[in-house]
Design an enzyme around this catalytic site. Sequence first.
Site: not given
Ligand code: GCV
Length: 611
Positions: A112, A154, A237, A270, A287, A311, A316, A338, A344, A443, A473
């Site tokens: 991202r 990740n 994920e 997280r 979700r 978050k 998301d 967060e 993104e 927006e 997804w």
């Molecule tokens: C780092 C979303 C994003 C992913 C990201 C994930 C997260 O799914 O698309 O790229 O992964 O959030 O915050 O862990």
Amino acid sequence: MEQKIRGFIPYLPFFIPEAKNSAELAGEILDRAEMALPEVKVLAGGAGEGYSIRSTAGGYTVSGGDTGVLYGVHALLRSLYVKEPVREGEAVPYYPLRMLNHWDNMDGSVERGYAGLSLFFRNDRITWNETDMHRYGMMLSSTGINAVCLNNVNVHFPADRLITEDFLPELKKIADILRIYGVKLIISIDFSMPTRNGLDTADPLDERVARWWEKQTALVYSYIPDLAGYLVKADSEHRAGPYTYGRNHAEGANMLAKALKPFGGKLIWRCFVYDCGQDWRNHEIDRPKAAYDNYAWLDGQFDDNVILQIKNGPYDFQVREGVSPLLFAMPSTQKALEVQLAQEYTGHQIDLFFMAPQWQDIYDVMPKDKVQAICAVANVGDSVNWAGHDLALLNLYAFGSLAMTGEPRAEETAAAGAKLMFEDREAAETVKDMLLRSCRVYEDYASPFGLGWMVTPGLHYGVSCEGYEYDVWGTYHRANFEAVGIERGPGGTDMTSQYPEPLRSLYADIDTCPEELLLFFHRVRYDHVMKDGRTLLQRIYDNHFRGYEGAKELQARWLSLEGRIAEDVFLRIRDKFELQVANARRWCDTVNTYFYRHTGIPDEQGRKIWD
Ligand code: GCV
């Protein structure tokens, strides 16, 4: 390599300091500042981050802790540079932990990332440019950020080996540099790491696993004694976590927290845990309920050096969502908010999107004392302007200000940031207005009433009305010929009951739910009459046309600045606006024709779709 822009520290050239610590650096900055200065005395002492600025007969005294004086000197120089009254008095950072999370991979790519390659990694090695690293540290310190995680949550091979002798000697060098700026490192770790190092399990309740992490953590601290801690994405994920071993998340987090405890480290865990493979036939799973369902019941069970990182939105990082209900829960647990500077879902640092007004909306609902720490996903890389879009850099500046004050202060940071970046007063004023309008414009064309997710799957830039309806997804809005959205009130998934009163009742009732969140919380018929008498469908049409017009107006305002600002900056942003306007047009046409074809009801104003 091209010299990067000075951004929001225009008063300082790029340099590698002689200073060995923050307090010395504060003095060195005064020596090197490229502006006329009155006499400034720095009185540093202790480890604190607070500072005070007082005027004296001939100038100013900045006093405070070692890092505090560094913040104080930047604050003073900012005011002097933009020729505004110096704010005298004491200042103490609101959040003790003010973090940035990079999602940088060791091959140099950035998940991202829209600002070039990583500042820290290339070809599976730790690689950096010394001058840029110092400058980056300077940017962080000037805006008050005090902890940074360099690697992606990740954790891909070989980043899982950052906590081993393979990489620690090199990582230590970066820690040594950033320490001068009052910035500590955090490392993202992979929960399953013991299974690649001689153990047949990563079960957090297995003694061998706990011993493995203790030993590894002791090694890490022998290189980086002030590491702020570990960051963990677990059971999310497709990543392994405590659930893999039939354990809960308190059991998983506490095992790691215990390994960090003797060194004063924090375990940042997280809460982005949800079912990313939800079957489209399943209407039970919702979700946005997931984080609360996974964690709220564990309140009081986490060790005192665990911080849950949540978050801002329960989905998301969409343009607009309800504030995560988990942020209101768990009074006996430390929590970090967060947010995501990396754009993104908000335009990939092509479209202009200044975030402080969005944060204002969050803080209006969630008082600042609900969380004890704050974090942002970073938006910088090796691009000439750090952030891919010169103005996106001001999101970093604004985040620092939020972290320091606990207040989004949208107007103030937009005005101050614009003045720091553009000497010409008229240009700065125009940029400030553009920044403040930008997120509402985006927006309007990208996310009607909190619906979200109409983005191209995977990429997340540009419109795709049903992309996520048919993706593996899946994230669903289930639009048909008469209604759109998921019902989250008591008659639906009952997500609204995760909120405390009065929000619970406010959101649960379609008549009291704030309109900007209507489609986040409710499934709504297109003929639903909104507060101003227009139907939902007509408002969807109108907002999208307004968003497109807004993008063109932003572009026109930018073009009006030609000749007033540096040509390279002007041209870079001019090119971005060409893309943004085309993007806005596509969103407007695609979303409007989508709903028109579902309903057969034309736009009352007969405007043309597909110009
Ligand atoms: C780092 C979303 C994003 C992913 C990201 C994930 C997260 O799914 O698309 O790229 O992964 O959030 O915050 O862990």
